[in-house]
Scaffold this active site. Sequence first.
Site, PDB file in Angstrom:
ATOM      1  N   GLU A 176     -31.569 129.019  46.502  1.00  0.00           N
ATOM      2  CA  GLU A 176     -31.614 130.472  46.683  1.00  0.00           C
ATOM      3  C   GLU A 176     -31.030 131.241  45.503  1.00  0.00           C
ATOM      4  O   GLU A 176     -31.220 132.451  45.398  1.00  0.00           O
ATOM      5  CB  GLU A 176     -30.897 130.852  47.980  1.00  0.00           C
ATOM      6  CG  GLU A 176     -31.673 130.418  49.227  1.00  0.00           C
ATOM      7  CD  GLU A 176     -30.894 130.623  50.515  1.00  0.00           C
ATOM      8  OE1 GLU A 176     -29.667 130.867  50.447  1.00  0.00           O
ATOM      9  OE2 GLU A 176     -31.514 130.517  51.583  1.00  0.00           O
ATOM     10  N   GLU A 216     -26.376 107.772  52.883  1.00  0.00           N
ATOM     11  CA  GLU A 216     -25.044 108.319  52.631  1.00  0.00           C
ATOM     12  C   GLU A 216     -24.000 107.230  52.389  1.00  0.00           C
ATOM     13  O   GLU A 216     -22.911 107.508  51.900  1.00  0.00           O
ATOM     14  CB  GLU A 216     -24.599 109.220  53.779  1.00  0.00           C
ATOM     15  CG  GLU A 216     -24.234 108.508  55.065  1.00  0.00           C
ATOM     16  CD  GLU A 216     -23.651 109.481  56.091  1.00  0.00           C
ATOM     17  OE1 GLU A 216     -22.499 109.263  56.500  1.00  0.00           O
ATOM     18  OE2 GLU A 216     -24.331 110.445  56.472  1.00  0.00           O
TER      19      GLU A 216
END
Length: 270
Positions: free
Chosen positions: A81, A112
């Site tokens: 963004e 992960e």
Amino acid sequence: MSFDKITESDSKYNHLEQMSVSDLLLNINKEDQQVPLAVQKAIPQIEILVHKVVEQLKKGGRLFYIGAGTSGRLGVVDASECPPTFGVAYDKVIGLIAGGDTAIRMAVENAEDNETQAEIDLKAYQINSNDFVIGIAASGTTPYVLGGLQFCNNNQIPTGAITCNQGSPVALLAKYPIVVVVGPEFVTGSSRMKAGTAQKLVLNMISTATMIQLGHVKGNKMVDMKLSNHKLVNRAISMVMNELNVSLDKATQLIETYGNVRNAIKNYTK
């Protein structure tokens, strides 16, 4: 290493399946209201980190977010963004998630848990000591994040963290840790809830404050935003009209000529 893993502790609520929809929503909202208060307590830590991020970016460095699951997705969202909002290059703020772009939409098994993958991911960007890396991990124990932060520490690359457990490995490893203790989740261990909300709020604060410090906002307006759709073009025209006190036609002409609000204002002559 022993520490109080609050993000995994039992919810204060039980028998959730027996609650009405109204009670579920009211209780979730009751818990959510605690999040901004917890973030407020961390503002001194956030301020120290932002000063360092601004310093690094002024040297030509970049801001990296690394995380897994919800934490990784939030980092990717915030990074993605920044270019349309503040007009910065797409490689100025970079979000990396364990498992790669596939993991943005679906979980990648065991991604992960790989302690070396973040180092590989960061090296692909020729990361250096002008950059800044923020590890995002609600629990503060994610191996992907820990490995990335350790690699950066070993190579004089400044590190930060956003986590929700005080004294967690990530909080201890990062040079500029931010710890937002939001307490147990409504659904035990579901850190996409309060912890995720806290991380989103902190990321908003970091990127917005940094970009304002770097000059990408004038007054309270996004003068460097990319005009990528009709809504943003119309917003830009309105901003130019108000700033320069010119007509709709003139403001439209300036935006069409110069491509963004800042340049339209800077190059305007009566």
